[in-house]
Design a protein around this motif. Structure first.
Motif, mmCIF file in Angstrom:
data_model
loop_
_atom_site.group_PDB
_atom_site.id
_atom_site.type_symbol
_atom_site.label_atom_id
_atom_site.label_comp_id
_atom_site.label_asym_id
_atom_site.label_seq_id
_atom_site.Cartn_x
_atom_site.Cartn_y
_atom_site.Cartn_z
ATOM 1 N N ALA A 87 -8.542 0.351 -12.383
ATOM 2 C CA ALA A 87 -7.724 1.576 -12.893
ATOM 3 C C ALA A 87 -7.076 2.174 -11.490
ATOM 4 O O ALA A 87 -5.727 2.608 -11.610
ATOM 5 C CB ALA A 87 -8.416 2.366 -13.348
ATOM 6 N N GLU A 88 -7.582 2.057 -10.492
ATOM 7 C CA GLU A 88 -7.055 2.621 -9.371
ATOM 8 C C GLU A 88 -5.814 1.845 -8.822
ATOM 9 O O GLU A 88 -4.819 2.265 -8.322
ATOM 10 C CB GLU A 88 -7.831 2.877 -8.168
ATOM 11 C CG GLU A 88 -8.824 3.990 -8.265
ATOM 12 C CD GLU A 88 -8.138 5.404 -7.943
ATOM 13 O OE1 GLU A 88 -7.175 5.281 -7.429
ATOM 14 O OE2 GLU A 88 -8.560 6.325 -8.707
ATOM 15 N N GLY A 89 -6.082 0.445 -8.880
ATOM 16 C CA GLY A 89 -4.986 -0.391 -8.799
ATOM 17 C C GLY A 89 -3.758 -0.305 -9.434
ATOM 18 O O GLY A 89 -2.683 -0.507 -9.196
ATOM 19 N N ILE A 90 -3.995 -0.221 -10.880
ATOM 20 C CA ILE A 90 -3.058 0.198 -11.692
ATOM 21 C C ILE A 90 -2.209 1.447 -11.559
ATOM 22 O O ILE A 90 -0.964 1.710 -11.638
ATOM 23 C CB ILE A 90 -3.575 0.246 -13.103
ATOM 24 C CG1 ILE A 90 -3.895 -1.161 -13.687
ATOM 25 C CG2 ILE A 90 -2.456 0.801 -14.103
ATOM 26 C CD1 ILE A 90 -4.622 -1.425 -15.029
ATOM 27 N N ASN A 91 -3.212 2.352 -11.198
ATOM 28 C CA ASN A 91 -2.395 3.657 -10.813
ATOM 29 C C ASN A 91 -1.587 3.640 -9.161
ATOM 30 O O ASN A 91 -0.239 4.079 -9.404
ATOM 31 C CB ASN A 91 -3.669 4.719 -10.257
ATOM 32 C CG ASN A 91 -3.150 6.236 -9.790
ATOM 33 O OD1 ASN A 91 -2.014 6.151 -9.536
ATOM 34 N ND2 ASN A 91 -4.089 7.025 -9.629
ATOM 35 N N LYS A 92 -2.049 2.697 -8.294
ATOM 36 C CA LYS A 92 -1.022 2.529 -7.149
ATOM 37 C C LYS A 92 0.112 1.790 -7.543
ATOM 38 O O LYS A 92 1.221 1.928 -6.998
ATOM 39 C CB LYS A 92 -1.753 1.798 -6.092
ATOM 40 C CG LYS A 92 -3.113 2.323 -5.403
ATOM 41 C CD LYS A 92 -2.520 3.294 -4.651
ATOM 42 C CE LYS A 92 -3.810 3.942 -3.839
ATOM 43 N NZ LYS A 92 -3.592 4.839 -3.087
#
Length: 109
Positions: A78-83
């Motif tokens: 999820a953090e990767g998708i956010n970035k």
């Protein structure tokens, strides 16, 4: 040299995953049960409820390991998708990732 958590987990799982395949290859038995892999240690106890208990505990361990992997991996994804996209990390995104991962696991098996 730095090690990641993946290296640690591989180091912990490899001995447990290779023992059933090694035992089945050496003894020429087509059974891949942990109780069969422990037969040289526990002997005839592998045929009674002790062997069944070992198999059941191993399955619970696999389920727990898969659940832990999902629980630790989904927030990182999820953090990767956010970035990459700027999407806000929230329960909807986490649930979407979980559904996608579970669907992918079921579809590829």
């Amino acid at each position: 040299m730095e090690y990641s958590i993946g290296d640690l987990l591989h180091g912990l799982f490899i001995p447990y995953l290779h023992s059933p395949s090694l035992i089945s290859t050496v003894s020429k038995k087509p059974v891949l049960k942990i109780s069969e892999a422990t037969r040289p240690v526990i002997g005839k106890l592998a045929d009674v409820p002790v062997g069944t208990l070992i198999d059941i505990l191993f399955i619970f361990g696999l389920i727990g390991g898969a659940g832990t992997t999902l629980a630790l991996g989904i927030p990182m994804i999820a953090e990767g998708i956010n970035k990459l996209t700027g999407l806000e990390v929230n329960m909807v995104l986490n649930t979407g990732i979980l559904i996608y991962v579970l669907t992918d696991i079921v579809a590829t098996d």
